[in-house]
Write an enzyme that holds these catalytic residues in place. Structure first.
Site, PDB file in Angstrom:
ATOM      1  N   CYS A 122      42.044  52.543  52.154  1.00  0.00           N
ATOM      2  CA  CYS A 122      40.759  52.694  52.862  1.00  0.00           C
ATOM      3  C   CYS A 122      40.774  51.942  54.192  1.00  0.00           C
ATOM      4  O   CYS A 122      40.245  52.420  55.196  1.00  0.00           O
ATOM      5  CB  CYS A 122      39.617  52.168  52.003  1.00  0.00           C
ATOM      6  SG  CYS A 122      39.455  52.995  50.423  1.00  0.00           S
TER       7      CYS A 122
HETATM    8  C1  BEZ Z   1      42.879  51.919  48.462  1.00  0.00           C
HETATM    9  O1  BEZ Z   1      42.092  52.212  49.352  1.00  0.00           O
HETATM   10  O2  BEZ Z   1      43.957  51.418  48.690  1.00  0.00           O
HETATM   11  C2  BEZ Z   1      42.530  52.220  47.043  1.00  0.00           C
HETATM   12  C3  BEZ Z   1      41.216  52.271  46.646  1.00  0.00           C
HETATM   13  C4  BEZ Z   1      40.903  52.514  45.314  1.00  0.00           C
HETATM   14  C5  BEZ Z   1      41.927  52.718  44.405  1.00  0.00           C
HETATM   15  C6  BEZ Z   1      43.251  52.701  44.828  1.00  0.00           C
HETATM   16  C7  BEZ Z   1      43.552  52.446  46.145  1.00  0.00           C
END
Ligand code: BEZ
Length: 217
Positions: free
Chosen positions: A52
């Site tokens: 994200c």
């Molecule tokens: C991420 O943004 O890295 C992420 C968010 C939720 C679950 C797995 C990865």
């Protein structure tokens, strides 16, 4: 317009439902905020997560590209606005950018996530997945994509879809596989050859009666 909080699937050409929610830039009344712009409305699972962080940074780095297309961007996760604000500092620091768009948060964002079907219970009961809604200036949903938490989106592709939608509206063409700005376009089968001659002065090639190709208008 229905504003029920039931998790009903929104589909292409449905009205993008209105909502009010807090954001990192203050209270947002969605339709009012959108004004007469195109909107890319995207959700992500959680603040302070790696994928994200890269995505939100990339959206900010593309700021001039969104503006060029009269397209506003707005993010959503079900975390709170105060967390969004703290996380923004990390995004700016690590992604070498300055976030210049709102991130929706709190209860209003949870309600909006339900309205837009951004929570997929078989993935997670509480987190939003990576949804993207492409919304036109008449507040119609024109396209959508959905990715799981582990797969970051390609925002070059998202810009390409905005370009294709705007071109289709402006010029009455369709775009073929892997189309990019400046590439040849398709004349929709609903347009007769006679009308196509008038409408596409650059001419067109007929490969099959249903497959006619014209330079990008
Ligand atoms: C991420 O943004 O890295 C992420 C968010 C939720 C679950 C797995 C990865």
């Amino acid at each position: 317009m229905s504003t029920t909080l039931e998790n009903k699937a929104l589909r292409i050409n449905d009205v993008a439902l209105d909502f009010t929610a807090d954001s990192s830039e203050g209270k947002i009344e969605f339709h009012k905020w959108a004004g007469d712009s195109w909107v890319v409305f995207f959700s992500h699972p959680k603040d302070f997560t790696p994928v994200c962080t890269t995505e939100l940074g990339e959206v900010a780095r593309k700021s001039a590209e969104w503006k060029k297309r009269n397209c506003k961007v707005i993010a959503l996760s079900v975390d709170g606005v105060e967390e969004h604000k703290k996380w923004t500092a990390d995004i700016n620091e690590t992604q070498n950018t300055k976030l210049d768009y709102p991130i929706l948060g709190g209860q209003g964002a949870k309600d909006a996530a339900n309205l837009y079907g951004m929570i997929h219970p078989n993935a997670s009961d509480t987190f939003t997945v990576r949804s993207v809604f492409f919304i036109d200036p008449k507040k119609k949903i024109r396209a959508q994509i959905t990715y799981p938490a582990a797969v970051g989106r390609n925002f070059d592709e998202i810009l390409r879809v905005v370009d294709a939608l705007q071109l289709c509206d402006r010029a009455g063409v369709a775009t073929p596989v892997n189309w990019k700005q400046g590439g040849d376009c398709i004349i929709p089968p609903s347009v007769s050859d006679e009308d196509a001659k008038k409408k596409f002065p650059k001419g067109f090639k007929t490969l099959k009666p249903y497959l006619r190709v014209t330079p990008q208008p």
